[in-house]
Design an enzyme around this catalytic site. Structure first.
Site, PDB file in Angstrom:
ATOM      1  N   HIS A  39      -2.913   5.151  -7.899  1.00  0.00           N
ATOM      2  CA  HIS A  39      -1.498   4.743  -7.813  1.00  0.00           C
ATOM      3  C   HIS A  39      -0.936   4.963  -6.402  1.00  0.00           C
ATOM      4  O   HIS A  39       0.254   5.205  -6.236  1.00  0.00           O
ATOM      5  CB  HIS A  39      -0.653   5.453  -8.885  1.00  0.00           C
ATOM      6  CG  HIS A  39      -1.007   5.000 -10.275  1.00  0.00           C
ATOM      7  ND1 HIS A  39      -0.441   3.892 -10.855  1.00  0.00           N
ATOM      8  CD2 HIS A  39      -1.899   5.479 -11.166  1.00  0.00           C
ATOM      9  CE1 HIS A  39      -0.972   3.729 -12.067  1.00  0.00           C
ATOM     10  NE2 HIS A  39      -1.859   4.662 -12.262  1.00  0.00           N
ATOM     11  N   THR A  40      -1.801   4.914  -5.435  1.00  0.00           N
ATOM     12  CA  THR A  40      -1.359   5.023  -4.034  1.00  0.00           C
ATOM     13  C   THR A  40      -1.358   3.651  -3.370  1.00  0.00           C
ATOM     14  O   THR A  40      -0.661   3.454  -2.377  1.00  0.00           O
ATOM     15  CB  THR A  40      -2.300   5.954  -3.239  1.00  0.00           C
ATOM     16  OG1 THR A  40      -3.646   5.605  -3.580  1.00  0.00           O
ATOM     17  CG2 THR A  40      -2.046   7.410  -3.575  1.00  0.00           C
ATOM     18  N   ASP A  41      -2.139   2.700  -3.900  1.00  0.00           N
ATOM     19  CA  ASP A  41      -2.300   1.426  -3.160  1.00  0.00           C
ATOM     20  C   ASP A  41      -0.980   0.672  -3.034  1.00  0.00           C
ATOM     21  O   ASP A  41      -0.648   0.166  -1.955  1.00  0.00           O
ATOM     22  CB  ASP A  41      -3.428   0.540  -3.740  1.00  0.00           C
ATOM     23  CG  ASP A  41      -3.284   0.129  -5.196  1.00  0.00           C
ATOM     24  OD1 ASP A  41      -2.354   0.618  -5.878  1.00  0.00           O
ATOM     25  OD2 ASP A  41      -4.108  -0.696  -5.650  1.00  0.00           O
ATOM     26  N   GLY A 128     -10.818  -0.208 -17.391  1.00  0.00           N
ATOM     27  CA  GLY A 128     -10.352   0.394 -16.142  1.00  0.00           C
ATOM     28  C   GLY A 128     -11.354   0.273 -15.008  1.00  0.00           C
ATOM     29  O   GLY A 128     -11.263   0.978 -14.010  1.00  0.00           O
ATOM     30  N   GLU A 164      -2.611 -12.184  -9.658  1.00  0.00           N
ATOM     31  CA  GLU A 164      -2.378 -11.186 -10.707  1.00  0.00           C
ATOM     32  C   GLU A 164      -0.895 -10.792 -10.756  1.00  0.00           C
ATOM     33  O   GLU A 164      -0.318 -10.625 -11.824  1.00  0.00           O
ATOM     34  CB  GLU A 164      -3.269  -9.969 -10.465  1.00  0.00           C
ATOM     35  CG  GLU A 164      -3.250  -9.036 -11.632  1.00  0.00           C
ATOM     36  CD  GLU A 164      -4.548  -8.289 -11.866  1.00  0.00           C
ATOM     37  OE1 GLU A 164      -5.608  -8.684 -11.323  1.00  0.00           O
ATOM     38  OE2 GLU A 164      -4.513  -7.296 -12.601  1.00  0.00           O
ATOM     39  N   ASP A 176      -8.303  -3.144  -6.021  1.00  0.00           N
ATOM     40  CA  ASP A 176      -9.414  -3.680  -6.816  1.00  0.00           C
ATOM     41  C   ASP A 176      -9.983  -4.954  -6.200  1.00  0.00           C
ATOM     42  O   ASP A 176     -11.199  -5.132  -6.107  1.00  0.00           O
ATOM     43  CB  ASP A 176      -8.938  -3.973  -8.246  1.00  0.00           C
ATOM     44  CG  ASP A 176      -8.323  -2.748  -8.909  1.00  0.00           C
ATOM     45  OD1 ASP A 176      -8.498  -1.636  -8.377  1.00  0.00           O
ATOM     46  OD2 ASP A 176      -7.669  -2.910  -9.950  1.00  0.00           O
ATOM     47  N   TYR A 225       2.722   0.883 -16.092  1.00  0.00           N
ATOM     48  CA  TYR A 225       2.274   0.657 -14.715  1.00  0.00           C
ATOM     49  C   TYR A 225       3.438   0.105 -13.893  1.00  0.00           C
ATOM     50  O   TYR A 225       3.765   0.623 -12.812  1.00  0.00           O
ATOM     51  CB  TYR A 225       1.090  -0.318 -14.713  1.00  0.00           C
ATOM     52  CG  TYR A 225       0.477  -0.512 -13.338  1.00  0.00           C
ATOM     53  CD1 TYR A 225      -0.599   0.263 -12.935  1.00  0.00           C
ATOM     54  CD2 TYR A 225       0.975  -1.453 -12.444  1.00  0.00           C
ATOM     55  CE1 TYR A 225      -1.164   0.100 -11.678  1.00  0.00           C
ATOM     56  CE2 TYR A 225       0.425  -1.617 -11.191  1.00  0.00           C
ATOM     57  CZ  TYR A 225      -0.648  -0.850 -10.810  1.00  0.00           C
ATOM     58  OH  TYR A 225      -1.193  -1.010  -9.558  1.00  0.00           O
TER      59      TYR A 225
HETATM   60  C1  GLA Z   1      -5.023  -0.566 -11.337  1.00  0.00           C
HETATM   61  C2  GLA Z   1      -4.459  -1.500 -10.285  1.00  0.00           C
HETATM   62  C3  GLA Z   1      -4.730  -0.977  -8.876  1.00  0.00           C
HETATM   63  C4  GLA Z   1      -4.311   0.483  -8.729  1.00  0.00           C
HETATM   64  C5  GLA Z   1      -4.838   1.324  -9.884  1.00  0.00           C
HETATM   65  C6  GLA Z   1      -4.303   2.729  -9.874  1.00  0.00           C
HETATM   66  O1  GLA Z   1      -6.423  -0.564 -11.271  1.00  0.00           O
HETATM   67  O2  GLA Z   1      -5.022  -2.782 -10.416  1.00  0.00           O
HETATM   68  O3  GLA Z   1      -4.090  -1.794  -7.926  1.00  0.00           O
HETATM   69  O4  GLA Z   1      -2.922   0.598  -8.601  1.00  0.00           O
HETATM   70  O5  GLA Z   1      -4.516   0.754 -11.144  1.00  0.00           O
HETATM   71  O6  GLA Z   1      -4.761   3.405  -8.754  1.00  0.00           O
END
Ligand code: GLA
Length: 396
Positions: A39-41, A128, A164, A176, A225
């Site tokens: 959750h840093t991106d 995930g 997305e 991702d 999210y």
């Molecule tokens: C999902 C999102 C990513 C990222 C992660 C948490 O995978 O697609 O962009 O935010 O959650 O790190």
């Protein structure tokens, strides 16, 4: 539990030919596991993901018209869309990612050709491990190459993220799609999600990457999210009173956050504390991987999990239990939840000699305590997306 058996290019070619009666070109894009930096991106921060040896495969041939005909093997379903009328397409789950990618590529001015597409995924869906990014990136390569368009890989990743965000409606960050495009065998990538500069970090040669799937996906995931993103944005707005120049939580240090915590309601403070400390952990972890400092890696992974559980509140009982069981095993160099949370997988670094007993014992104990039989895989760090080459005896 053995790993899911990856497809081979020959298999995809055969299946494509059986379905469409033509010989395809084949593209592959991997899923990922994130070592640390959750959750840093979307806060312009740092992440440390690894592309894994489970991929989405796309077989493709051009058509004479401007239609996409998409067969999604995992859904046993076929969808059709006219590239000139994507806006009025009735979205169906089996094809929403590939059609979203076609939409964002066309929006960016890339004129595509009609195509027949056969899509088959090795990445378990909803676990995930970024099955969606792997579908997006493999489709993007297939569509672009068929139309004879060369596009820089980082632009491909950004357009897949846009698909997305704007077509599917999930406000994901760039991690991702970026790792699916740029992954490097035997390495993680330390990615700065603001500059999109990445540095390859070698993985420890004495440890395997083991992923434990809790087999649950709580359905608040998508909503929560997007809520977390909004809470981070609220934190930035409030912190601007003290630091007008900040654009994202990436620009705030732990010391600054502590100094001005009275600006933030309790929940928003905790969300910000997760992001700010997680960014610091990623940078320390990358240095620890480079030095082979396993104690530090283990501590940082444990701290990351605790912070995601208590401050960011994206873990769940099953993930916490899976980590608790994992860290009590011999030969475990680190364990934490990975990905967005609310179910899905944990990532574990396990000494090679300890992998087999780890798999057996974690599998048994998790099943005893939850009634769920977990899938546990030992994965390799793989290369990012590419055109797949058929080996001669695999040709159909
Ligand atoms: C999902 C999102 C990513 C990222 C992660 C948490 O995978 O697609 O962009 O935010 O959650 O790190």
């Amino acid at each position: 539990m053995p790993n899911p058996r990856p497809h081979t290019p020959g298999e995809i070619a055969q299946k494509f030919s059986a379905h469409f009666r033509k010989k395809p070109e084949i593209y592959r894009a991997p899923g990922r596991v994130n070592l640390i930096g959750e959750h840093t991106d979307y806060n312009d921060g740092f992440v440390l993901p690894v592309a894994v040896d489970l991929s989405c495969w796309v077989g493709v041939t051009p058509r004479q018209d401007r239609k996409l005909v998409i067969y999604a093997e995992n859904y046993s379903d076929q969808a059709e869309v006219d590239l000139d009328a994507i806006g009025s397409w009735q979205k169906k789950p089996s094809a929403v990612y590939p059609v979203g990618v076609a939409w964002s590529l066309e929006q960016a001015g890339h004129r595509l050709k009609g195509c027949d597409l056969y899509i088959a995924g090795d990445v378990p869906m909803g676990s995930g491990l970024s099955s969606s990014a792997s579908i997006e990136v493999a489709t993007a390569l297939a569509l672009l190459e068929t139309a004879g368009i060369q596009l820089d890989r980082t632009k491909v990743a950004l357009l897949c993220q846009q698909a997305e965000n704007e077509f599917v409606g999930a406000r994901c960050g760039i991690m991702d799609q970026f790792i699916s495009c740029h992954g490097k065998a035997e390495h993680a990538l330390l990615l700065d999600c603001r500059s999109l500069h990445a540095r390859a970090i070698p993985l420890p040669s004495d440890a395997a990457l083991v992923v434990c799937n809790t087999m649950v996906k709580h359905n608040l995931a998508a909503n929560e999210y997007n809520n977390r993103r909004a809470e981070c944005e609220e934190g930035v707005q409030l912190l601007k009173k003290a630091f007008p120049a900040i654009a994202a939580l990436r620009d705030v240090t732990s010391a600054q956050l502590e100094q001005h915590r009275q600006l933030l309601p309790g929940k928003i403070y905790r969300r910000c504390r997760h992001v700010v400390t997680e960014n610091e952990r990623v940078l320390h972890a990358a240095a620890a991987f480079e030095k082979g400092d396993q104690l530090t890696i283990a501590r940082l992974m444990a701290d990351s999990h605790t912070s995601l559980r208590d401050d960011y509140e994206v873990s769940c009982q099953e993930l916490d239990l899976m980590v608790e069981i994992a860290v009590s095993q011999k030969g475990v160099l680190g364990a934490r939840m990975t990905g967005g949370g609310f179910g899905g997988c944990t990532v574990n670094l396990v000494e090679h000699a300890a992998v087999e007993p780890f798999v057996l014992s974690v599998g048994r104990e998790y099943q005893q305590r939850t009634g769920l039989k977990p899938d546990i895989y030992s994965l390799e760090a793989a290369q990012g997306a590419e055109a797949a080459v058929l080996v001669p005896n695999e040709r159909c």
